[in-house]
Design a protein around this motif. Sequence first.
Motif, PDB file in Angstrom:
ATOM      1  N   GLU A  77       0.826  -1.199   0.000  1.00  0.00           N
ATOM      2  CA  GLU A  77       0.000   0.000   0.000  1.00  0.00           C
ATOM      3  C   GLU A  77       0.865   1.254   0.000  1.00  0.00           C
ATOM      4  O   GLU A  77       2.015   1.230   0.429  1.00  0.00           O
ATOM      5  CB  GLU A  77      -0.962   0.004   1.182  1.00  0.00           C
ATOM      6  N   ILE A  78       0.285   2.315  -0.504  1.00  0.00           N
ATOM      7  CA  ILE A  78       0.945   3.619  -0.483  1.00  0.00           C
ATOM      8  C   ILE A  78       0.825   4.172   0.932  1.00  0.00           C
ATOM      9  O   ILE A  78      -0.271   4.196   1.495  1.00  0.00           O
ATOM     10  CB  ILE A  78       0.266   4.594  -1.473  1.00  0.00           C
ATOM     11  N   ILE A  79       1.955   4.569   1.505  1.00  0.00           N
ATOM     12  CA  ILE A  79       1.906   5.180   2.834  1.00  0.00           C
ATOM     13  C   ILE A  79       2.764   6.434   2.867  1.00  0.00           C
ATOM     14  O   ILE A  79       3.627   6.635   2.016  1.00  0.00           O
ATOM     15  CB  ILE A  79       2.312   4.212   3.968  1.00  0.00           C
ATOM     16  N   ASP A  80       2.517   7.248   3.847  1.00  0.00           N
ATOM     17  CA  ASP A  80       3.285   8.472   4.046  1.00  0.00           C
ATOM     18  C   ASP A  80       4.727   8.090   4.383  1.00  0.00           C
ATOM     19  O   ASP A  80       4.959   7.248   5.260  1.00  0.00           O
ATOM     20  CB  ASP A  80       2.662   9.273   5.198  1.00  0.00           C
ATOM     21  N   PRO A  81       5.719   8.694   3.722  1.00  0.00           N
ATOM     22  CA  PRO A  81       7.114   8.356   4.003  1.00  0.00           C
ATOM     23  C   PRO A  81       7.542   8.682   5.436  1.00  0.00           C
ATOM     24  O   PRO A  81       8.568   8.207   5.898  1.00  0.00           O
ATOM     25  CB  PRO A  81       7.905   9.164   2.983  1.00  0.00           C
ATOM     26  N   ARG A  82       6.738   9.452   6.160  1.00  0.00           N
ATOM     27  CA  ARG A  82       7.049   9.785   7.555  1.00  0.00           C
ATOM     28  C   ARG A  82       6.503   8.737   8.526  1.00  0.00           C
ATOM     29  O   ARG A  82       6.804   8.776   9.711  1.00  0.00           O
ATOM     30  CB  ARG A  82       6.476  11.160   7.889  1.00  0.00           C
ATOM     31  N   GLY A 123       5.249  11.968  -5.985  1.00  0.00           N
ATOM     32  CA  GLY A 123       5.713  10.592  -5.970  1.00  0.00           C
ATOM     33  C   GLY A 123       4.931   9.809  -4.942  1.00  0.00           C
ATOM     34  O   GLY A 123       3.930  10.290  -4.406  1.00  0.00           O
ATOM     35  N   LEU A 124       5.399   8.616  -4.684  1.00  0.00           N
ATOM     36  CA  LEU A 124       4.723   7.801  -3.671  1.00  0.00           C
ATOM     37  C   LEU A 124       5.676   6.760  -3.117  1.00  0.00           C
ATOM     38  O   LEU A 124       6.664   6.395  -3.748  1.00  0.00           O
ATOM     39  CB  LEU A 124       3.469   7.136  -4.246  1.00  0.00           C
ATOM     40  N   LEU A 125       5.377   6.335  -1.917  1.00  0.00           N
ATOM     41  CA  LEU A 125       6.152   5.291  -1.257  1.00  0.00           C
ATOM     42  C   LEU A 125       5.231   4.096  -1.042  1.00  0.00           C
ATOM     43  O   LEU A 125       4.147   4.226  -0.475  1.00  0.00           O
ATOM     44  CB  LEU A 125       6.699   5.768   0.092  1.00  0.00           C
ATOM     45  N   LEU A 126       5.663   2.946  -1.521  1.00  0.00           N
ATOM     46  CA  LEU A 126       4.920   1.702  -1.343  1.00  0.00           C
ATOM     47  C   LEU A 126       5.599   0.882  -0.260  1.00  0.00           C
ATOM     48  O   LEU A 126       6.822   0.699  -0.293  1.00  0.00           O
ATOM     49  CB  LEU A 126       4.908   0.901  -2.653  1.00  0.00           C
ATOM     50  N   VAL A 127       4.822   0.391   0.682  1.00  0.00           N
ATOM     51  CA  VAL A 127       5.357  -0.472   1.734  1.00  0.00           C
ATOM     52  C   VAL A 127       4.640  -1.814   1.656  1.00  0.00           C
ATOM     53  O   VAL A 127       3.409  -1.866   1.580  1.00  0.00           O
ATOM     54  CB  VAL A 127       5.201   0.161   3.131  1.00  0.00           C
ATOM     55  N   ALA A 128       5.433  -2.869   1.650  1.00  0.00           N
ATOM     56  CA  ALA A 128       4.893  -4.229   1.665  1.00  0.00           C
ATOM     57  C   ALA A 128       4.871  -4.711   3.108  1.00  0.00           C
ATOM     58  O   ALA A 128       5.850  -4.554   3.843  1.00  0.00           O
ATOM     59  CB  ALA A 128       5.765  -5.158   0.818  1.00  0.00           C
ATOM     60  N   VAL A 135       7.823  -5.272   5.621  1.00  0.00           N
ATOM     61  CA  VAL A 135       8.930  -6.119   5.192  1.00  0.00           C
ATOM     62  C   VAL A 135       9.696  -5.561   4.005  1.00  0.00           C
ATOM     63  O   VAL A 135      10.729  -6.128   3.630  1.00  0.00           O
ATOM     64  CB  VAL A 135       8.450  -7.556   4.868  1.00  0.00           C
ATOM     65  N   GLY A 136       9.234  -4.472   3.412  1.00  0.00           N
ATOM     66  CA  GLY A 136       9.949  -3.913   2.278  1.00  0.00           C
ATOM     67  C   GLY A 136       9.264  -2.674   1.751  1.00  0.00           C
ATOM     68  O   GLY A 136       8.125  -2.379   2.094  1.00  0.00           O
ATOM     69  N   CYS A 137       9.993  -1.931   0.910  1.00  0.00           N
ATOM     70  CA  CYS A 137       9.408  -0.725   0.338  1.00  0.00           C
ATOM     71  C   CYS A 137      10.063  -0.401  -0.991  1.00  0.00           C
ATOM     72  O   CYS A 137      11.113  -0.928  -1.334  1.00  0.00           O
ATOM     73  CB  CYS A 137       9.543   0.455   1.300  1.00  0.00           C
ATOM     74  N   GLY A 138       9.419   0.467  -1.716  1.00  0.00           N
ATOM     75  CA  GLY A 138       9.926   1.003  -2.968  1.00  0.00           C
ATOM     76  C   GLY A 138       9.245   2.332  -3.196  1.00  0.00           C
ATOM     77  O   GLY A 138       8.189   2.601  -2.630  1.00  0.00           O
ATOM     78  N   ALA A 139       9.833   3.164  -4.025  1.00  0.00           N
ATOM     79  CA  ALA A 139       9.262   4.486  -4.252  1.00  0.00           C
ATOM     80  C   ALA A 139       9.268   4.821  -5.728  1.00  0.00           C
ATOM     81  O   ALA A 139      10.078   4.303  -6.496  1.00  0.00           O
ATOM     82  CB  ALA A 139      10.048   5.540  -3.477  1.00  0.00           C
ATOM     83  N   VAL A 151      11.847   4.959 -10.704  1.00  0.00           N
ATOM     84  CA  VAL A 151      11.761   3.959  -9.649  1.00  0.00           C
ATOM     85  C   VAL A 151      12.973   4.125  -8.746  1.00  0.00           C
ATOM     86  O   VAL A 151      14.106   4.134  -9.208  1.00  0.00           O
ATOM     87  CB  VAL A 151      11.738   2.524 -10.230  1.00  0.00           C
ATOM     88  N   LYS A 152      12.709   4.285  -7.463  1.00  0.00           N
ATOM     89  CA  LYS A 152      13.782   4.463  -6.489  1.00  0.00           C
ATOM     90  C   LYS A 152      13.977   3.190  -5.704  1.00  0.00           C
ATOM     91  O   LYS A 152      13.047   2.662  -5.120  1.00  0.00           O
ATOM     92  CB  LYS A 152      13.450   5.605  -5.521  1.00  0.00           C
TER      93      LYS A 152
END
Length: 158
Positions: A77-82, A123-128, A135-139, A151-152
């Motif tokens: 899901e997309i979550i706030d990077p903070r 942009g957006l931050l995805l957290v798994a 357990v993981g993330c990507g942006a 892709v970051k």
Amino acid sequence: MPEPDRLVTTDPDDGDGCVREVRLTPKGLAERAVLDSSSNELAASIFTPLTEPQRDCLVTAVAGVERLILASEVRVEIIDPRDIDARYCLRSYFEELGRRFDTGFDPAQSISASDEEMTLPNGLLLVASLLGAAVGCGALKLHIDTQIAEVKRDVGGF
């Protein structure tokens, strides 16, 4: 407080009245021993007739099923990077990079990925998450003017 079957006791936690501690009673421990013994007998009845290569194949197949079941539980899901989960994932990623590189890793020396760059519309931050734990993330950094997304893998912005 004993439960109806007297297999466990449930008591309030000394430190937190909202928490309950559950313990097996002697009767519960005896029941668990019976269940463990039955389980071990069943496993032996399955494995004993098999050759070593067949056992290896079965263990590999079971491990594959377990991986697939766990994979089905991953939520992205997309979550706030903070967010605390975002910070945990980012910190873990940087620590891993620091271990992998002989010279360590300094996120400040990487291409930028600030909190603002990882927040919509920039942009957006995805957290798994697996079973409720991050357990993981990507942006993605979205470049609206060029309609290109970056892709970051080394996102930062602490």
